[in-house]
Design an enzyme around this catalytic site. Structure first.
Site, PDB file in Angstrom:
ATOM      1  N   SER A  56     -43.998   8.284   8.107  1.00  0.00           N
ATOM      2  CA  SER A  56     -43.582   8.219   6.629  1.00  0.00           C
ATOM      3  C   SER A  56     -43.869   6.964   5.997  1.00  0.00           C
ATOM      4  O   SER A  56     -43.961   5.753   6.672  1.00  0.00           O
ATOM      5  CB  SER A  56     -42.103   8.542   6.527  1.00  0.00           C
ATOM      6  OG  SER A  56     -41.770   9.910   7.113  1.00  0.00           O
TER       7      SER A  56
HETATM    8  N1  SAH Z   1     -39.145  10.042  11.563  1.00  0.00           N
HETATM    9  C1  SAH Z   1     -40.534  10.316  11.806  1.00  0.00           C
HETATM   10  C2  SAH Z   1     -41.422  11.314  10.778  1.00  0.00           C
HETATM   11  C3  SAH Z   1     -42.328  12.222  11.456  1.00  0.00           C
HETATM   12  S1  SAH Z   1     -43.018  13.394  10.598  1.00  0.00           S
HETATM   13  C4  SAH Z   1     -41.413   8.842  11.984  1.00  0.00           C
HETATM   14  O1  SAH Z   1     -40.345   8.086  11.482  1.00  0.00           O
HETATM   15  O2  SAH Z   1     -42.535   8.575  12.152  1.00  0.00           O
HETATM   16  C5  SAH Z   1     -42.069  14.870  10.894  1.00  0.00           C
HETATM   17  C6  SAH Z   1     -41.931  15.033  12.403  1.00  0.00           C
HETATM   18  O3  SAH Z   1     -41.250  16.271  12.870  1.00  0.00           O
HETATM   19  C7  SAH Z   1     -43.339  15.379  13.245  1.00  0.00           C
HETATM   20  O4  SAH Z   1     -43.332  14.488  14.183  1.00  0.00           O
HETATM   21  C8  SAH Z   1     -43.175  16.939  13.643  1.00  0.00           C
HETATM   22  O5  SAH Z   1     -43.813  17.509  14.807  1.00  0.00           O
HETATM   23  C9  SAH Z   1     -41.695  17.127  13.681  1.00  0.00           C
HETATM   24  N2  SAH Z   1     -41.045  18.169  13.615  1.00  0.00           N
HETATM   25  C10 SAH Z   1     -41.404  19.482  12.609  1.00  0.00           C
HETATM   26  N3  SAH Z   1     -40.659  20.594  12.981  1.00  0.00           N
HETATM   27  C11 SAH Z   1     -39.921  20.251  13.864  1.00  0.00           C
HETATM   28  C12 SAH Z   1     -38.847  20.955  14.447  1.00  0.00           C
HETATM   29  N4  SAH Z   1     -38.344  22.267  14.046  1.00  0.00           N
HETATM   30  N5  SAH Z   1     -37.844  20.364  15.367  1.00  0.00           N
HETATM   31  C13 SAH Z   1     -38.354  18.927  15.794  1.00  0.00           C
HETATM   32  N6  SAH Z   1     -39.227  18.274  15.337  1.00  0.00           N
HETATM   33  C14 SAH Z   1     -39.913  18.874  14.106  1.00  0.00           C
END
Ligand code: SAH
Length: 218
Positions: free
Chosen positions: A65
């Site tokens: 992000s």
């Molecule tokens: N907090 C992260 C943002 C990652 S983007 C950072 O600091 O980099 C969102 C993430 O959520 C992705 O890695 C995606 O694979 C994950 N994601 C999507 N759906 C999900 C679910 N149902 N449970 C766990 N993770 C999930």
């Protein structure tokens, strides 16, 4: 190579000032942003972009992000030292590192196996110690509940009911609520077992929260 040079630190200070100018006021959040070496969370090819206030691909179709967005969500979460926080979507691990710098106890879930393994190794190598889980964030972690705070870092069109149940009374959940193109940053405070207070904090764009787990790159 784990290296945090003078140049990186200088660029990071500028980034923090940029995020401050955009409206983040919480000094503790800004401090945490200043401490986490974001370039170490990105693919090598992107290191030169690590200190721009932008989101970037981290492989497996996912993104790290934008720092402003991370700071914004963290500010809304009102993190206190020792808070027990559940993060949905470990991704690069950058947000988890910020929460740990704020003194929280972090439980983080990722649905993509490869990303889960990669980030678990990276954060551990960097000395960050959240509790890592491979699974579906929609389910939360009933065995470890209740949580003081829950942070969802992917877009969802409804507030997952199971996560509301796993929140302490007085606790809060911060999430981007809406469809796939744009979402409204939303805070929900749990006032009582069945009493919730919701507030809205502007538009953002996140990758979607997907149901179930994935063993490949989907
Ligand atoms: N907090 C992260 C943002 C990652 S983007 C950072 O600091 O980099 C969102 C993430 O959520 C992705 O890695 C995606 O694979 C994950 N994601 C999507 N759906 C999900 C679910 N149902 N449970 C766990 N993770 C999930």
């Amino acid at each position: 190579m784990i290296e945090d040079t003078f140049r990186h630190k200088g660029l990071r200070k500028k980034l923090v000032e940029e995020v401050r100018r955009k409206g983040i006021r919480d000094e503790k959040v800004l401090d945490a942003l200043n401490k986490v070496a974001r370039h170490l969370f990105m693919e090598t090819g992107f290191i030169n972009f690590a200190y721009k206030d932008q989101a970037f691909p981290i492989g497996a179709g996912q993104t790290i992000s934008q720092p402003y967005t991370v700071a914004f969500q963290t500010e809304l979460l009102e993190v206190e030292e020792h808070d027990k926080i559940l993060e949905i979507g470990t991704g690069s691990g950058y947000q988890a590192a910020i929460l740990l710098e704020l003194g929280a106890r972090v439980y983080t879930i990722e649905r993509q196996k490869k990303l889960y393994l990669k980030t678990r190794k990276l954060l551990t190598d960097l000395g960050y110690k959240p509790h890592f889980f491979y699974g579906d964030g929609f389910e939360g972690l009933p065995a470890y509940s209740p949580f003081d705070k829950i942070l969802i870092t992917a877009a969802t069109s409804e507030i997952p009911e199971k996560l509301l149940q796993q929140l302490k009374i007085g606790g809060r959940i911060v999430l981007p609520l809406g469809g796939s193109f744009t979402q409204v940053m939303t805070t929900v405070i749990k006032k009582g077992e069945d009493e919730f207070k919701k507030s809205s904090h502007g538009f953002f764009v996140f990758v979607p929260l997907l149901k179930g787990t994935a063993n490949d790159n989907n």
